[in-house]
Scaffold this motif. Sequence first.
Motif, short mmCIF file in Angstrom:
data_model
loop_
_atom_site.label_atom_id
_atom_site.label_comp_id
_atom_site.label_asym_id
_atom_site.label_seq_id
_atom_site.Cartn_x
_atom_site.Cartn_y
_atom_site.Cartn_z
N PRO A 50 0.43 -10.26 -4.93
CA PRO A 50 -0.97 -10.23 -5.33
C PRO A 50 -1.75 -9.06 -4.73
O PRO A 50 -2.80 -8.70 -5.21
CB PRO A 50 -1.52 -11.56 -4.81
N VAL A 51 -1.19 -8.46 -3.67
CA VAL A 51 -1.83 -7.31 -3.03
C VAL A 51 -1.08 -6.06 -3.47
O VAL A 51 0.14 -5.99 -3.33
CB VAL A 51 -1.78 -7.44 -1.49
N PRO A 52 -1.78 -5.06 -4.02
CA PRO A 52 -1.09 -3.86 -4.48
C PRO A 52 -0.45 -3.09 -3.33
O PRO A 52 -0.90 -3.17 -2.19
CB PRO A 52 -2.18 -3.04 -5.16
N PHE A 53 0.60 -2.35 -3.67
CA PHE A 53 1.28 -1.52 -2.68
C PHE A 53 0.29 -0.46 -2.18
O PHE A 53 -0.41 0.17 -2.97
CB PHE A 53 2.51 -0.86 -3.31
N PRO A 54 0.21 -0.25 -0.86
CA PRO A 54 -0.77 0.70 -0.31
C PRO A 54 -0.51 2.14 -0.77
O PRO A 54 0.63 2.54 -1.01
CB PRO A 54 -0.57 0.59 1.20
N GLN A 55 -1.61 2.89 -0.84
CA GLN A 55 -1.52 4.31 -1.16
C GLN A 55 -1.12 5.07 0.10
O GLN A 55 -1.32 4.59 1.22
CB GLN A 55 -2.86 4.83 -1.66
N LEU A 64 -8.93 6.49 6.55
CA LEU A 64 -8.12 5.71 7.50
C LEU A 64 -8.47 4.22 7.49
O LEU A 64 -7.56 3.39 7.42
CB LEU A 64 -8.21 6.29 8.91
N PRO A 65 -9.75 3.84 7.53
CA PRO A 65 -10.04 2.39 7.48
C PRO A 65 -9.47 1.72 6.23
O PRO A 65 -8.89 0.64 6.32
CB PRO A 65 -11.58 2.34 7.50
N GLU A 66 -9.61 2.37 5.10
CA GLU A 66 -9.06 1.83 3.85
C GLU A 66 -7.54 1.69 3.94
O GLU A 66 -6.97 0.67 3.54
CB GLU A 66 -9.43 2.75 2.68
N PHE A 67 -6.89 2.71 4.49
CA PHE A 67 -5.44 2.69 4.63
C PHE A 67 -4.99 1.53 5.53
O PHE A 67 -4.06 0.80 5.19
CB PHE A 67 -4.95 4.03 5.21
N ILE A 68 -5.68 1.35 6.64
CA ILE A 68 -5.32 0.27 7.57
C ILE A 68 -5.52 -1.10 6.90
O ILE A 68 -4.69 -2.00 7.02
CB ILE A 68 -6.10 0.37 8.89
N VAL A 69 -6.62 -1.26 6.19
CA VAL A 69 -6.88 -2.52 5.49
C VAL A 69 -5.81 -2.77 4.43
O VAL A 69 -5.28 -3.88 4.32
CB VAL A 69 -8.30 -2.54 4.86
N GLN A 70 -5.49 -1.74 3.64
CA GLN A 70 -4.46 -1.89 2.60
C GLN A 70 -3.12 -2.29 3.20
O GLN A 70 -2.47 -3.23 2.72
CB GLN A 70 -4.29 -0.58 1.81
N SER A 73 -3.18 -5.84 4.82
CA SER A 73 -3.19 -6.88 3.79
C SER A 73 -1.81 -7.03 3.17
O SER A 73 -1.31 -8.15 2.98
CB SER A 73 -4.20 -6.54 2.69
N TYR A 74 -1.18 -5.90 2.87
CA TYR A 74 0.15 -5.94 2.25
C TYR A 74 1.16 -6.58 3.19
O TYR A 74 1.98 -7.40 2.77
CB TYR A 74 0.58 -4.52 1.86
N MET A 75 1.09 -6.24 4.47
CA MET A 75 2.04 -6.80 5.43
C MET A 75 1.80 -8.29 5.65
O MET A 75 2.75 -9.04 5.85
CB MET A 75 1.99 -6.03 6.75
N LEU A 76 0.54 -8.72 5.62
CA LEU A 76 0.24 -10.15 5.78
C LEU A 76 0.82 -10.97 4.63
O LEU A 76 1.39 -12.03 4.84
CB LEU A 76 -1.26 -10.37 5.87
N VAL A 77 0.67 -10.46 3.42
CA VAL A 77 1.18 -11.18 2.25
C VAL A 77 2.71 -11.19 2.25
O VAL A 77 3.33 -12.13 1.77
CB VAL A 77 0.63 -10.54 0.95
N ALA A 90 7.18 1.28 11.13
CA ALA A 90 8.04 2.02 10.19
C ALA A 90 7.43 2.03 8.79
O ALA A 90 7.48 3.04 8.08
CB ALA A 90 9.44 1.41 10.16
N PHE A 91 6.83 0.91 8.40
CA PHE A 91 6.18 0.84 7.09
C PHE A 91 5.01 1.82 7.02
O PHE A 91 4.87 2.57 6.05
CB PHE A 91 5.71 -0.59 6.82
N LEU A 92 4.18 1.83 8.06
CA LEU A 92 3.06 2.77 8.08
C LEU A 92 3.57 4.21 8.00
O LEU A 92 3.05 5.02 7.23
CB LEU A 92 2.22 2.59 9.34
N ILE A 93 4.59 4.52 8.78
CA ILE A 93 5.14 5.88 8.79
C ILE A 93 5.65 6.27 7.41
O ILE A 93 5.47 7.40 6.97
CB ILE A 93 6.24 6.02 9.86
N SER A 94 6.24 5.32 6.71
CA SER A 94 6.78 5.63 5.38
C SER A 94 5.68 6.00 4.38
O SER A 94 5.95 6.61 3.35
CB SER A 94 7.58 4.45 4.84
#
Length: 146
Positions: A50-55, A64-70, A73-77, A90-94
Amino acid sequence: MVDELVLLLHALLVRHQALSIENSRLMDQLRLLVCERATLLRQVRPPSCPVPFPQTFSGESGRLPEFIVQTTSYMLVNENRFCNDAMKVAFLISLLSGEAEEWVVPLIEMDSPILVNYRAFVDEMKDYFGWDDDEEDEDDEEEDYY
């Protein structure tokens, strides 16, 4: 001459029959492989999220705030896929590119301890890319006061 043609025709028919049997066997194997592939893909592909893949983040401090929120949210789901801090980092780095990717390369090369500490990694990103936490800190202090 007719006998030779009959023998040649017979040989061709025998060869055709053998190739038809081989083709049928290969088609059966192909059907099995396609079914196995479909089963494996169902296991590997996560269900729709339900949460789109982060940009990606290329270092713009305003994003940066938008990126962290995205990403959060994606990792929580998908918490079962991000079971520890190292996986989260590792996910953030990717998802880093440009200046942000250039920023992280030295950390990887020196095997920095923040690579296995999600909170420290995010804090380091905030420091480097200029996310000002002063308002957040003031709110925390007010909450601590009351």
